[in-house]
Design an enzyme around this catalytic site. Sequence first.
Site, mmCIF file in Angstrom:
data_model
loop_
_atom_site.group_PDB
_atom_site.id
_atom_site.type_symbol
_atom_site.label_atom_id
_atom_site.label_comp_id
_atom_site.label_asym_id
_atom_site.label_seq_id
_atom_site.Cartn_x
_atom_site.Cartn_y
_atom_site.Cartn_z
ATOM 1 C CB CYS A 7 39.290 11.123 82.620
ATOM 2 S SG CYS A 7 40.348 12.422 83.298
ATOM 3 C CB CYS A 47 44.159 0.722 81.585
ATOM 4 S SG CYS A 47 44.436 2.010 80.351
#
Length: 463
Positions: free
Chosen positions: A282, A401
Amino acid sequence: MSDPETQLRPESARKPEARPLYSGVRGTAVKVLCRVGRTDSYLDKLLDNELRCGELNDLDKGLLTEIVHGVLRWQNKLDWILNGFSHGNFSKTEINVKNALRVALYQILFLDRIPHAAAVNESVEFVKRIRGEKPAGLVNAVLRNIIRNLQGIRYPEEAEDPVQYLAVVSSHPYWMVKRWYHRFGKEATCQFLKANNERPSLSLRINRLKVDPGQFLSRLEEQGSRYTGSTHIGYFVKVQSLTRIAQMELFKSGCFTIQDESAALPCLLLDPKPGERIIDLCAAPGGKATHLAELMQNQGDVLAVDKYETKLGLMKGACERLGLNIIRLLVSDAATLTHEPVDRVLLDAPCSGLGVIMKKPDIKWKKDITDILKLAAHQKELLANAAGMVKPGGILVYSTCTTEPEENQEVIAYFLKQHPEFSVDNAREFVSSDLVTPEGYIETFPYKHAMDGSFAVRLRRGV
């Protein structure tokens, strides 16, 4: 980007009949806001397209960015006021008119250097072009009534429902405030919400393969840029603004990358060595892959994997600019990819992004609790597949995140039950101890650490 509030100025007058529907800063702001609300596209992509393709000058680009981010940052508060002054009719209003009202009210409440009359007139003229005289008249009446009563605006009673009060005055979704209030308590939640509403600074990662950090800072000073050093990473600096970044010689020559400090922590936790073989799953947009290559002194092999070819294409240009030639790009789905085991694997998993609301305020209005639960299931799938790519004795780092435990601690707890061959290495050996939880995980919050909210854990596979 320069602080637009120090340079704001009214747009030049133009004949209404000669103007396109979405013209000027305010019209363009309404267009962007409508697209954010109507589509799955995120703000940064839509705004970047307008900044690159539009005909606005630098000052107007700064004002456009300020208005669009500001409206989305304070949308709940703006809507509460507008709904009150329109007797509950605002929520039923057509989207163009709704966003024109938000744009005007944001300027009235938050941009002192723009005269109230100018903010009102621009929105009234826009609505007149879009919807005609009668709706424009109603917009004019609502906004002027708000201006007359600015000191008397009433918000929810805090004593009756503290969560609702905070959701309105700090402009966050009720569900988000509620879960943080129960998790952190009132004081920490207030600090969290306040931090999310700050205008973000820029964090720069110095490319030590290209320039010595001291020389880089000297060159920043020569061009008049103010900066502060990082508390946690010696080759990161923060600047309040930079103008025309893509045209800066320091940028074009690959001396720095824009990256939040929190995004660097998983790379420090992975601790790659020159000559090793690394997989970054990713990987787009590539900030972590390029950081890994820099830490490896551009020696070894980094396989950057992403399912979107267009995003990987952008990474290629970044690698060339930074002078990195050990990164290979692979279009593939990290959930199904098979690969022979390597030394280290980084999985920066897709997540709700609730740790980066300061930079991406539209996330507040695009996510809900169901997204978190769906993402957690996908994260478990990705992590299980990533484990098969780690050789015995190798390292796997999982990062996000977001600040939500369903996507962080609970994913890791589930993984460790399913994969007893992995154990947690304490992150204190690799980053500042004040960023590390008692369990040895990295966990950051914007109100505590002056960086984005994030999570990372280092997992070692047994020999």
